[in-house]
Design an enzyme around this catalytic site. Structure first.
Site, PDB file in Angstrom:
ATOM      1  CG  HIS A 257       2.895  -1.623   5.298  1.00 26.22           C
ATOM      2  ND1 HIS A 257       1.978  -2.103   4.667  1.00 26.22           N
ATOM      3  CD2 HIS A 257       3.415  -0.177   4.770  1.00 26.22           C
ATOM      4  CE1 HIS A 257       2.174  -1.479   3.246  1.00 26.22           C
ATOM      5  NE2 HIS A 257       2.901  -0.317   3.852  1.00 26.22           N
TER       6      HIS A 257
ATOM      7  CG  HIS B 128       5.097  -2.556  -0.067  1.00 27.42           C
ATOM      8  ND1 HIS B 128       6.264  -1.687  -1.032  1.00 27.42           N
ATOM      9  CD2 HIS B 128       4.163  -2.148   0.986  1.00 27.42           C
ATOM     10  CE1 HIS B 128       5.227  -0.297  -0.625  1.00 27.42           C
ATOM     11  NE2 HIS B 128       4.343  -0.394   0.974  1.00 27.42           N
TER      12      HIS B 128
ATOM     13  CD  GLU C  52       1.728  -2.126  -1.447  1.00 26.34           C
ATOM     14  OE1 GLU C  52       1.169  -1.801  -0.419  1.00 26.34           O
ATOM     15  OE2 GLU C  52       1.927  -0.849  -1.501  1.00 26.34           O
TER      16      GLU C  52
HETATM   17  C1  BGC Z   1       1.269   2.413   1.242  1.00 34.00           C
HETATM   18  C2  BGC Z   1       2.164   3.997   1.005  1.00 34.00           C
HETATM   19  C3  BGC Z   1       3.670   3.714   2.282  1.00 34.00           C
HETATM   20  C4  BGC Z   1       4.113   2.742   1.184  1.00 34.00           C
HETATM   21  C5  BGC Z   1       5.402   2.960   2.208  1.00 34.00           C
HETATM   22  C6  BGC Z   1       2.875   1.601   0.668  1.00 34.00           C
HETATM   23  O1  BGC Z   1       1.786   0.377   0.386  1.00 34.00           O
HETATM   24  O2  BGC Z   1       0.597   2.802   0.956  1.00 34.00           O
HETATM   25  O3  BGC Z   1       1.776   4.872   1.684  1.00 34.00           O
HETATM   26  O4  BGC Z   1       4.104   5.690   1.996  1.00 34.00           O
HETATM   27  O5  BGC Z   1       3.464   1.511   1.506  1.00 34.00           O
HETATM   28  O6  BGC Z   1       6.419   2.019   1.845  1.00 34.00           O
END
Ligand code: BGC
Length: 376
Positions: free
Chosen positions: A133, A207, A341
């Site tokens: 991210h 998210h 997402e």
């Molecule tokens: C991921 C997860 C991660 C989460 C964190 C998601 O987009 O796929 O693996 O733990 O984000 O908030």
């Protein structure tokens, strides 16, 4: 006949003009702004957007975040259905990306490295051996500038982040914009535009976590999910795609017809074991208006996801563990929220067969995702 039709048309036009100007005025009034905090010398605000149904969403310019979505169940009882914090401190201390816009590269990049135009770039590792991210100080942790839009049909706020060249290791002075519009049909429309002055890579998403009972009320194993995807991208033990596009046919990943999240999540299927549940990118068919849907039979609430992005990560909150206390003192337990997402596939900069994620100065990246709430 002709005259009658003309009168009807004129009357309709007048009503429309009336509604339009009324809607426009209202749109201005229907966004209120309050102080939420400050970070690195920049002010952080909380925006409340109210539509004609009287339903609200709350946003903040820290991370261009959705803080709250308050929508009715089938009996008209309203509840907040997304994860968020009451105070700005919650956002500063929380690290699970609740409702945030994630960039410059949403999802994972293997070993924090990618090569673009023969230059290797190195990113910070913040998820085991990988970058997740956009790195530790990605776009989710920045104060975006905000503008409450005027003369719109619905309440709308635009957030902009100017990302300096090489911040978090990504090339390009990048300008990211997201406009949130909250319509009278309870749709959150997220229109993104991203530009750069230098070739770079980009993957942008929101998210938000959802629980249609109400955030912090039980888990999401009893939510019914539909995803119009004929394939998904299997991962290795660090959740990096192997490069395979695996057909969902005959697997617990086949959500082309609705299934409860909990129906197959515990199966000994290799990918469910590796992911600790669903934590995978689905390759969207992009053939119908609605790409994904979540339905809670107990409250009747429905969430529809409409996107032009090629993929969507279904994440079933497998890393939630009750350490986060959210709005109204609600504690977010294991699998008490799910994310959809919308995105390009994870690790695309290292996967030549995946759709390109290269952003060039010549062509802005434009994308739109809608979360639409209703009842059934
Ligand atoms: C991921 C997860 C991660 C989460 C964190 C998601 O987009 O796929 O693996 O733990 O984000 O908030």
């Amino acid at each position: 006949m002709k005259t009658g039709r003309l009168i009807l048309l004129t009357a309709t036009a007048l009503v429309m003009i009336g509604l339009d100007s009324c809607g426009t005025n209202k749109a201005k009034e229907m966004v209120t702004t309050e102080d939420f905090g400050s970070f690195e010398g920049k002010e952080v605000f909380l925006y409340t957007l109210t539509n004609k149904q009287g339903d609200i969403i709350k946003l903040t310019n820290y991370g261009a975040t959705i803080v709250e979505i308050s929508v009715p169940d089938r009996d008209g009882n309203k509840a907040n259905v997304t994860f968020g914090y009451d105070s700005f401190d919650g956002y500063l201390n929380g690290d699970l990306y609740f409702g945030k816009v994630v960039g410059q590269y949403a999802n994972r990049i293997a070993k924090g490295k990618f090569t673009l135009d023969d230059v290797e770039y190195t990113l910070a590792l913040n998820n085991g051996p990988n970058t997740l991210h956009g790195g530790p100080t990605g776009w989710h942790s920045r104060v975006w500038t905000a503008e409450v839009l005027k003369n719109t049909d619905y309440p709308a706020v635009k957030f902009t982040y100017n990302k300096p060249d090489m911040e978090e290791g990504y090339p390009g002075n990048v300008v990211a914009e997201v406009v949130y519009t909250w319509t009278d049909d309870n749709e959150i429309i997220m229109d993104y535009k991203v530009t750069t002055d230098r070739r770079t890579v980009l993957n942008i998403t929101n998210h938000a976590y959802f629980n249609l009972h109400g955030a912090g009320v039980g888990d999401i194993l009893d939510h019914e999910v539909l995803i119009r995807a004929s394939a998904f991208t299997p991962v290795d033990s660090t959740l990096i795609p192997t490069g395979e596009l695996r057909p969902v046919e005959g697997t617990p990943f086949d959500f082309r017809t609705p299934h409860l999240v909990g129906e197959r999540i515990g199966e000994e299927y290799d990918q469910l074991v590796l992911g600790g549940g669903y934590d995978h990118n689905f390759v969207l068919d992009n053939v119908e208006q609605v790409d994904a849907e979540v339905y809670d039979p107990s409250t009747g609430r429905v969430l529809q996801v409409i996107t032009d992005q090629p993929g969507v990560q279904l994440y079933t909150g497998n890393f939630l563990n009750g350490t986060q206390t959210g709005r109204g003192g609600k504690v977010y337990q294991y699998r008490s929220g799910l994310c959809l997402e919308t995105q390009h596939y994870p690790d695309s900069p290292n996967q030549a067969s995946f759709p390109s994620v290269i952003l060039t100065p010549e062509e802005p990246f434009l994308t739109s995702t809608t979360y639409k709430f209703g009842v059934r």
